[in-house]
Motif scaffolding. Structure first.
Motif, PDB file in Angstrom:
ATOM      1  N   PHE A   1      15.879  15.692 -38.604  1.00  8.20           N
ATOM      2  CA  PHE A   1      17.092  15.748 -39.398  1.00  8.20           C
ATOM      3  C   PHE A   1      17.098  14.620 -40.410  1.00  8.20           C
ATOM      4  O   PHE A   1      16.255  13.725 -40.383  1.00  8.20           O
ATOM      5  CB  PHE A   1      18.368  15.748 -38.539  1.00  8.20           C
ATOM      6  N   GLU A   2      18.041  14.719 -41.352  1.00  5.65           N
ATOM      7  CA  GLU A   2      18.133  13.763 -42.443  1.00  5.65           C
ATOM      8  C   GLU A   2      19.531  13.157 -42.419  1.00  5.65           C
ATOM      9  O   GLU A   2      20.526  13.877 -42.334  1.00  5.65           O
ATOM     10  CB  GLU A   2      17.886  14.480 -43.771  1.00  5.65           C
ATOM     11  N   PHE A   3      19.610  11.834 -42.491  1.00  8.09           N
ATOM     12  CA  PHE A   3      20.907  11.191 -42.584  1.00  8.09           C
ATOM     13  C   PHE A   3      21.499  11.461 -43.965  1.00  8.09           C
ATOM     14  O   PHE A   3      20.814  11.314 -44.978  1.00  8.09           O
ATOM     15  CB  PHE A   3      20.792   9.691 -42.316  1.00  8.09           C
ATOM     16  N   VAL A   4      22.753  11.884 -43.998  1.00  2.74           N
ATOM     17  CA  VAL A   4      23.391  12.339 -45.231  1.00  2.74           C
ATOM     18  C   VAL A   4      23.470  11.230 -46.272  1.00  2.74           C
ATOM     19  O   VAL A   4      23.082  11.434 -47.424  1.00  2.74           O
ATOM     20  CB  VAL A   4      24.800  12.914 -44.931  1.00  2.74           C
ATOM     21  N   LYS A   5      23.947  10.049 -45.892  1.00  2.00           N
ATOM     22  CA  LYS A   5      24.147   8.971 -46.879  1.00  2.00           C
ATOM     23  C   LYS A   5      22.856   8.340 -47.367  1.00  2.00           C
ATOM     24  O   LYS A   5      22.701   8.075 -48.548  1.00  2.00           O
ATOM     25  CB  LYS A   5      25.057   7.892 -46.304  1.00  2.00           C
TER      26      LYS A   5
ATOM     27  N   GLY B   1      29.053  17.506 -37.303  1.00  2.05           N
ATOM     28  CA  GLY B   1      30.281  16.729 -37.360  1.00  2.05           C
ATOM     29  C   GLY B   1      30.271  15.466 -36.521  1.00  2.05           C
ATOM     30  O   GLY B   1      31.282  14.767 -36.434  1.00  2.05           O
ATOM     31  N   GLN B   2      29.156  15.156 -35.898  1.00  2.00           N
ATOM     32  CA  GLN B   2      29.048  13.978 -35.035  1.00  2.00           C
ATOM     33  C   GLN B   2      28.265  12.875 -35.737  1.00  2.00           C
ATOM     34  O   GLN B   2      27.391  13.145 -36.553  1.00  2.00           O
ATOM     35  CB  GLN B   2      28.304  14.338 -33.741  1.00  2.00           C
ATOM     36  N   ASN B   3      28.577  11.641 -35.390  1.00  2.00           N
ATOM     37  CA  ASN B   3      27.737  10.536 -35.816  1.00  2.00           C
ATOM     38  C   ASN B   3      26.545  10.473 -34.874  1.00  2.00           C
ATOM     39  O   ASN B   3      26.698  10.578 -33.658  1.00  2.00           O
ATOM     40  CB  ASN B   3      28.495   9.211 -35.788  1.00  2.00           C
TER      41      ASN B   3
ATOM     42  N   ILE C   1      19.806   3.329 -37.218  1.00  4.35           N
ATOM     43  CA  ILE C   1      20.379   4.156 -38.284  1.00  4.35           C
ATOM     44  C   ILE C   1      21.528   4.929 -37.646  1.00  4.35           C
ATOM     45  O   ILE C   1      21.387   5.460 -36.544  1.00  4.35           O
ATOM     46  CB  ILE C   1      19.341   5.123 -38.870  1.00  4.35           C
ATOM     47  N   TYR C   2      22.656   5.005 -38.347  1.00  6.75           N
ATOM     48  CA  TYR C   2      23.847   5.616 -37.766  1.00  6.75           C
ATOM     49  C   TYR C   2      24.577   6.413 -38.831  1.00  6.75           C
ATOM     50  O   TYR C   2      24.699   5.960 -39.960  1.00  6.75           O
ATOM     51  CB  TYR C   2      24.763   4.505 -37.226  1.00  6.75           C
ATOM     52  N   GLY C   3      25.034   7.608 -38.483  1.00  5.77           N
ATOM     53  CA  GLY C   3      25.844   8.381 -39.406  1.00  5.77           C
ATOM     54  C   GLY C   3      25.697   9.879 -39.203  1.00  5.77           C
ATOM     55  O   GLY C   3      25.101  10.344 -38.235  1.00  5.77           O
ATOM     56  N   LYS C   4      26.251  10.631 -40.126  1.00 12.05           N
ATOM     57  CA  LYS C   4      26.181  12.092 -40.088  1.00 12.05           C
ATOM     58  C   LYS C   4      24.797  12.541 -40.536  1.00 12.05           C
ATOM     59  O   LYS C   4      24.160  11.906 -41.369  1.00 12.05           O
ATOM     60  CB  LYS C   4      27.236  12.705 -41.016  1.00 12.05           C
ATOM     61  N   VAL C   5      24.345  13.680 -39.973  1.00  9.80           N
ATOM     62  CA  VAL C   5      23.013  14.178 -40.290  1.00  9.80           C
ATOM     63  C   VAL C   5      23.051  15.637 -40.715  1.00  9.80           C
ATOM     64  O   VAL C   5      23.984  16.367 -40.406  1.00  9.80           O
ATOM     65  CB  VAL C   5      22.048  14.041 -39.081  1.00  9.80           C
TER      66      VAL C   5
ATOM     67  N   PHE D   1      20.846   9.538 -30.348  1.00  6.84           N
ATOM     68  CA  PHE D   1      21.945   9.817 -29.431  1.00  6.84           C
ATOM     69  C   PHE D   1      23.165  10.298 -30.199  1.00  6.84           C
ATOM     70  O   PHE D   1      23.408   9.879 -31.323  1.00  6.84           O
ATOM     71  CB  PHE D   1      22.346   8.536 -28.678  1.00  6.84           C
ATOM     72  N   VAL D   2      23.932  11.160 -29.567  1.00  8.88           N
ATOM     73  CA  VAL D   2      25.293  11.488 -29.995  1.00  8.88           C
ATOM     74  C   VAL D   2      26.154  10.981 -28.854  1.00  8.88           C
ATOM     75  O   VAL D   2      26.052  11.485 -27.727  1.00  8.88           O
ATOM     76  CB  VAL D   2      25.492  12.995 -30.226  1.00  8.88           C
ATOM     77  N   GLY D   3      26.936   9.964 -29.127  1.00 11.00           N
ATOM     78  CA  GLY D   3      27.639   9.284 -28.048  1.00 11.00           C
ATOM     79  C   GLY D   3      26.594   8.694 -27.120  1.00 11.00           C
ATOM     80  O   GLY D   3      25.708   7.973 -27.549  1.00 11.00           O
ATOM     81  N   GLU D   4      26.659   9.033 -25.846  1.00 14.78           N
ATOM     82  CA  GLU D   4      25.682   8.528 -24.877  1.00 14.78           C
ATOM     83  C   GLU D   4      24.616   9.557 -24.544  1.00 14.78           C
ATOM     84  O   GLU D   4      23.796   9.347 -23.663  1.00 14.78           O
ATOM     85  CB  GLU D   4      26.421   8.094 -23.611  1.00 14.78           C
TER      86      GLU D   4
END
Length: 141
Positions: free
Chosen positions: A43-47, A81-83, A31-35, A102-105
């Motif tokens: 946390f909850e993924f926005v989309k 503001g991070q994916n 799963i990838y995106g803003k939270v 992860f945020v980045g690595e």
């Protein structure tokens, strides 16, 4: 050299399910995106509105300062503001996905443990993450 090349090709053709822990069919691979941060571990993924709980508990027992608020603020600072990229490993008793995120690595749970915000803990019937206990020992000195 040829053996290494052949081995690499053979490993690339083996389905990943045979090498990894079996994943339930209702658990996505990624799963990838803003939270939106719910608390220090969730946390909850926005989309998609998918709730995620880190495969680590980011609270400290027996401390009088507001642990939940501190860990939530820490999580907001790391994710705002991070994916966020999560690799789910299962579901908890409340059917929330448990994931390594992860945020980045940067592994969020491992970083929380290393920075003293979280501690290594496994809920019953959930996959253990032994590396978090090693990180905690190192952080404690």
């Amino acid at each position: 050299m040829k053996l290494a090349t052949i081995l690499t090709i053979v490993l690339a053709l083996i389905p990943t399910g045979t090498l990894a822990q079996a994943r339930p069919s209702d658990v996505p691979r990624q799963i990838y995106g803003k939270v939106q941060v719910i608390d220090g571990t969730t946390f909850e993924f926005v989309k998609t509105r998918q709730l995620i709980r880190l495969a680590q508990n980011a609270t400290t027992e027996g401390v009088t300062w507001p642990v939940g608020q501190v860990s939530r603020a820490w999580m907001i600072l790391r994710t705002l503001g991070q994916n966020v990229n999560c690799a789910p490993v299962g579901r908890d008793d409340n059917k929330r996905l448990i994931a390594h995120c992860f945020v980045g690595e940067t592994n969020l749970a491992a970083t929380a443990v290393a920075e003293g915000i979280g501690y290594a803990f496994n809920y019953p019937n959930e996959p253990p993450v032994r590396a978090y206990f090693d990180i905690e020992r190192k952080a404690r000195g």
